[in-house]
Scaffold this motif. Structure first.
Motif, PDB file in Angstrom:
ATOM      1  N   PHE A 109       0.807  -1.216   0.000  1.00  0.00           N
ATOM      2  CA  PHE A 109       0.000   0.000   0.000  1.00  0.00           C
ATOM      3  C   PHE A 109       0.846   1.274   0.000  1.00  0.00           C
ATOM      4  CE2 PHE A 109      -2.125  -3.496   2.162  1.00  0.00           C
ATOM      5  CZ  PHE A 109      -3.260  -3.620   1.387  1.00  0.00           C
ATOM      6  N   LYS A 110       2.159   1.138  -0.087  1.00  0.00           N
ATOM      7  CA  LYS A 110       3.025   2.305  -0.141  1.00  0.00           C
ATOM      8  C   LYS A 110       2.975   2.932  -1.533  1.00  0.00           C
ATOM      9  CE  LYS A 110       6.241   0.863   3.488  1.00  0.00           C
ATOM     10  NZ  LYS A 110       7.640   0.527   3.819  1.00  0.00           N
ATOM     11  N   ILE A 111       2.778   4.225  -1.571  1.00  0.00           N
ATOM     12  CA  ILE A 111       2.664   4.930  -2.850  1.00  0.00           C
ATOM     13  C   ILE A 111       3.936   4.766  -3.669  1.00  0.00           C
ATOM     14  CG2 ILE A 111       2.404   7.191  -3.929  1.00  0.00           C
ATOM     15  CD1 ILE A 111       0.614   8.012  -1.644  1.00  0.00           C
ATOM     16  N   ARG A 112       5.071   4.887  -3.030  1.00  0.00           N
ATOM     17  CA  ARG A 112       6.347   4.790  -3.750  1.00  0.00           C
ATOM     18  C   ARG A 112       6.479   3.458  -4.459  1.00  0.00           C
ATOM     19  NH1 ARG A 112      12.376   5.104  -0.970  1.00  0.00           N
ATOM     20  NH2 ARG A 112      13.580   4.869  -2.880  1.00  0.00           N
ATOM     21  N   SER A 113       6.078   2.378  -3.785  1.00  0.00           N
ATOM     22  CA  SER A 113       6.159   1.047  -4.395  1.00  0.00           C
ATOM     23  C   SER A 113       5.179   0.904  -5.551  1.00  0.00           C
ATOM     24  CB  SER A 113       5.888  -0.034  -3.340  1.00  0.00           C
ATOM     25  OG  SER A 113       6.847   0.016  -2.309  1.00  0.00           O
ATOM     26  N   GLN A 114       3.975   1.415  -5.372  1.00  0.00           N
ATOM     27  CA  GLN A 114       2.955   1.300  -6.410  1.00  0.00           C
ATOM     28  C   GLN A 114       3.320   2.080  -7.677  1.00  0.00           C
ATOM     29  OE1 GLN A 114      -0.859   2.371  -4.801  1.00  0.00           O
ATOM     30  NE2 GLN A 114      -0.795   0.814  -3.225  1.00  0.00           N
ATOM     31  N   LEU A 115       4.035   3.179  -7.506  1.00  0.00           N
ATOM     32  CA  LEU A 115       4.397   4.013  -8.653  1.00  0.00           C
ATOM     33  C   LEU A 115       5.730   3.616  -9.276  1.00  0.00           C
ATOM     34  CD1 LEU A 115       3.350   7.557  -7.345  1.00  0.00           C
ATOM     35  CD2 LEU A 115       2.030   5.942  -8.730  1.00  0.00           C
ATOM     36  N   SER A 116       6.400   2.628  -8.698  1.00  0.00           N
ATOM     37  CA  SER A 116       7.698   2.207  -9.215  1.00  0.00           C
ATOM     38  C   SER A 116       7.527   1.297 -10.433  1.00  0.00           C
ATOM     39  CB  SER A 116       8.490   1.464  -8.136  1.00  0.00           C
ATOM     40  OG  SER A 116       8.696   2.299  -7.014  1.00  0.00           O
TER      41      SER A 116
END
Length: 203
Positions: free
Chosen positions: A103-110
């Motif tokens: 659910f981390k934004i950084r991971s989802q946008l990577s």
């Protein structure tokens, strides 16, 4: 009664649009551009608050105009159903605890298969079910011991929305984790908890 049903459906539709928009990747990219590193910390509390505020009008409508009663479950079965709802309500926070990296934004946008995307790291409740949020949502709504016309209409539409949302969420997870998630899909059921995937397989 028909008017109250229509208004309730429109309220659910408004909630679904806002909920889907704020959960979308374009919205999260916009948030990161505007807030920078603070986006990660502020997003989930703000998202949860928006979800609560936008669902309240629908809750009020269903309370005020429930429609004709279709059935009432008597005790002791009523309390068994309520107990099932309470157990299901525990699943959601447990699911967040067992997979915070999803659910981390950084991971989802990577980009897929990058260090920022991270590894799947299956643990906890995800060893037995792929989408505990879908299961808990379905259990909570369909174990309601009193069913009315308006509730039934909203529950059917909500079930469809939750199911489609689950499909979209899994598509996003496949994009983030690639073959690792595809293998996980083969081993573990998406909705119905099972023992098809051994716990040891994910250690």
């Amino acid at each position: 009664m028909v008017l109250s049903t229509i208004i309730s459906v429109f309220s659910l539709a408004a909630f679904a649009v806002i909920h889907s928009l704020t959960a979308s990747l374009p919205f999260k990219r916009l948030l990161v551009r505007g807030l920078g590193s603070r986006a990660e910390m502020l997003y989930l509390p703000a998202y949860s608050l928006i979800a609560v505020l936008t669902i309240l009008p629908l809750v009020y409508l269903l309370y005020k105009y429930p429609g004709r009663i279709l059935y009432k479950i008597r005790s002791p079965w009523r309390w068994l159903m309520v107990g099932g709802q309470l157990i299901a309500a525990i699943i959601a926070p447990r699911a967040f605890q067992d997979a915070p990296h999803r659910f981390k934004i950084r991971s989802q946008l990577s980009a897929p298969r990058t260090p920022e995307a991270g590894s799947l790291n299956i643990r906890g409740i995800y060893r037995w079910i792929r989408d505990p949020f879908l299961l808990s949502g379905l259990v909570i709504i369909w174990l309601t011991p009193i069913m009315t016309v308006n509730l039934l209409v909203i529950y059917i539409l909500t079930t469809i929305y939750l199911f489609l949302g689950s499909l979209h969420w899994e598509t996003r997870l496949v994009a983030q984790f690639g073959d690792e998630y595809r293998k996980y899909q083969i081993r573990v059921n998406r909705i119905i908890p099972g023992l098809r995937g051994s716990v040891k397989e994910f250690d």
